[in-house]
Design a protein around this motif. Structure first.
Motif, PDB file in Angstrom:
ATOM      1  N   ASP A 189      -3.181  -1.956  31.966  1.00 14.08           N
ATOM      2  CA  ASP A 189      -2.339  -2.770  32.846  1.00 14.08           C
ATOM      3  C   ASP A 189      -1.733  -3.953  32.098  1.00 14.08           C
ATOM      4  N   GLN A 196       6.753  -5.742  30.457  1.00 14.24           N
ATOM      5  CA  GLN A 196       7.456  -5.534  31.714  1.00 14.24           C
ATOM      6  C   GLN A 196       8.756  -6.323  31.720  1.00 14.24           C
ATOM      7  N   ILE A 206       1.105  -2.783  29.844  1.00 14.91           N
ATOM      8  CA  ILE A 206       2.340  -2.474  30.565  1.00 14.91           C
ATOM      9  C   ILE A 206       2.997  -3.777  31.033  1.00 14.91           C
ATOM     10  N   GLU A 223      10.021   1.460  37.001  1.00 19.28           N
ATOM     11  CA  GLU A 223       8.676   1.030  36.575  1.00 19.28           C
ATOM     12  C   GLU A 223       8.449   1.366  35.111  1.00 19.28           C
ATOM     13  N   GLN A 256      -2.544   7.015  29.952  1.00 15.46           N
ATOM     14  CA  GLN A 256      -2.347   6.083  31.075  1.00 15.46           C
ATOM     15  C   GLN A 256      -3.261   6.441  32.241  1.00 15.46           C
ATOM     16  N   GLU A 257      -3.479   7.735  32.422  1.00 18.55           N
ATOM     17  CA  GLU A 257      -4.281   8.171  33.563  1.00 18.55           C
ATOM     18  C   GLU A 257      -5.775   7.891  33.379  1.00 18.55           C
ATOM     19  N   ASP A 304       0.796  10.267  29.106  1.00 14.53           N
ATOM     20  CA  ASP A 304       0.447  10.459  30.524  1.00 14.53           C
ATOM     21  C   ASP A 304      -1.070  10.503  30.671  1.00 14.53           C
ATOM     22  N   ASP A 357       6.193   2.361  31.944  1.00 17.21           N
ATOM     23  CA  ASP A 357       4.887   3.015  31.867  1.00 17.21           C
ATOM     24  C   ASP A 357       4.322   2.841  30.469  1.00 17.21           C
ATOM     25  N   MET A 358       3.183   3.477  30.237  1.00 21.28           N
ATOM     26  CA  MET A 358       2.504   3.364  28.948  1.00 21.28           C
ATOM     27  C   MET A 358       3.422   3.748  27.800  1.00 21.28           C
ATOM     28  N   LYS A 359       4.235   4.784  28.038  1.00 21.75           N
ATOM     29  CA  LYS A 359       5.091   5.270  26.967  1.00 21.75           C
ATOM     30  C   LYS A 359       6.070   4.178  26.538  1.00 21.75           C
TER      31      LYS A 359
END
Ligand SMILES: Nc1ncnc2c1ncn2[C@@H]1O[C@H](COP(=O)(O)OP(=O)(O)OP(=O)(O)O)[C@@H](O)[C@H]1O
Length: 349
Positions: free
Chosen positions: A255, A262, A258, A331, A234-235, A231, A333-335
């Motif tokens: 980005d 995707q 991810i 969606e 990603q932030e 988290d 995410d990074m994880k």
């Protein structure tokens, strides 16, 4: 260092911070803030040899926030310690602002500040404020002139009422905050943070993330952060470098990373009289998971290669008499991206 308790666990029994010379940050050159070229490090030898860093190269631009990720033992700390001079690499070059750190040790000492795991970068017998003043003074910053800034950091990190407490009397999370406060007090142009959110509560992690964004955005600081906290990564990160078994397996923007992984995933809920029949119909045709039945409502997650296939699914639902209640995007995410990448690397021979 007999009076002062500190911890460096590696080859160089140096002071616990990279700040050793009194100097100020010189103006930024056109070179990247950090360049690591063909870095190699093997610990031990013979059958005990561990090839911790295997031909690693990357560079970090000024003002960027880069995440160094990888499973346990991937080589992150070894790379950070090599930059800090706490580990001697076997081969490769490390340049800070284009200056080889072997050429001029002060290139590193002037500009790079780091927190190490377990607050090993500060003196545990000194108070939080004494540590901050000590590390600031190594950088040529007079404690008196820095007082306001130190107060602001103590306030920000919720340590103001612990400023006079020796570090060894603090809780683990507070030690971590003290370690962060000291690296900030040094005002380095490149900050290395090894697992900075370990032991921090949610609020403290958020405060740290916001501060890192401010430092890079407003003050142009360069940040390299090693963390398992996706988290936070990603932030705050613009870019992430993923390591596996000592090698770089991915180097891209957050980005891009991810997007790369995707797959189109949707959370679907339908009502139907015969959930088993629906499952029989869909299971061979779609990648379905988390199948949950509550009375006549079925919810599941479906992963499709593209949007077209979603229309096929809707058609199939109608054919079986299922009535869609909701279809929502899931969606990634990074994880997800990180796990996908490290797991597929794991599977390779
Ligand atoms: N001082 C040392 N002596 C021998 N082997 C070491 C030493 N330090 C690290 N290693 C080994 O080198 C490899 C890389 O370790 P490193 O600590 O750099 O990984 P890491 O990515 O930081 O891991 P973690 O996420 O667990 O902190 C591991 O196999 C580790 O056991």
């Amino acid at each position: 260092m007999n009076e002062i308790e500190s911890a460096t666990d590696d080859e160089h029994e140096s002071a616990p911070s990279v700040a050793a010379d009194v100097a100020t940050n010189s103006p930024v050159s056109g070179d990247p803030a950090l360049t690591v070229r063909n870095l190699e490090k093997t610990y031990d030898s013979g059958e005990n040899a561990v090839h911790a860093v295997d031909d690693v190269s990357f560079s970090v631009e000024h003002g960027s926030v880069v995440g160094l990720l990888g499973p346990n033992g991937a080589g992150k700390t070894t790379i950070i310690k090599s930059v800090l001079g706490l580990v001697t690499p076997d081969a490769g070059d490390i340049l800070v602002d284009g200056i080889g750190i072997d050429e001029r040790r002060s290139a590193r000492y002037d500009r790079v500040g780091a927190t190490l795991e377990g607050a090993r970068n500060i003196y545990w017998k000194l108070s939080v404020r004494e540590n901050m003043e000590f590390f600031a003074s190594l950088q040529g910053i007079h404690p008196k002139t820095a007082r306001d800034r130190h107060d602001a950091y103590l306030e920000l990190l919720d340590l103001a009422d612990r400023a006079s407490t020796p570090v060894n009397e603090l809780s683990r999370g507070m030690k971590q905050k003290a370690s962060i406060a000291c690296v900030l007090a040094r005002e380095p142009s490149i900050l290395f943070l090894d697992e900075p959110t370990l032991g921090l509560d949610v609020r403290a992690s958020e405060i740290l993330s916001a501060e890192l964004l401010r430092l890079s955005g407003d003050e142009g600081k360069t940040v390299v952060i090693s963390s398992h906290d996706m988290d936070v990564i990603q932030e705050v990160c613009d870019r992430v470098i993923i390591l596996h078994d000592g090698r770089v397996i991915s180097d891209s923007s957050v980005d891009e990373l991810i997007d790369l992984f995707q797959t189109k995933a949707y959370q679907v809920a339908v009502t139907i009289d015969d959930p088993d029949e629906l499952h029989e119909h869909l299971a061979p045709r779609y990648d379905i998971s988390d199948w949950t039945v509550t009375d006549r409502t079925v919810s599941f997650e479906v992963t499709v290669p593209d949007g077209e296939r979603l229309y096929d699914l809707i058609g199939d639902l109608q054919t079986t008499g299922a009535v869609p209640v909701s279809i929502e995007d899931v969606e990634p995410d990074m994880k997800d991206a990180y796990l996908h990448l490290t797991e597929t690397t794991e599977e390779r021979p």
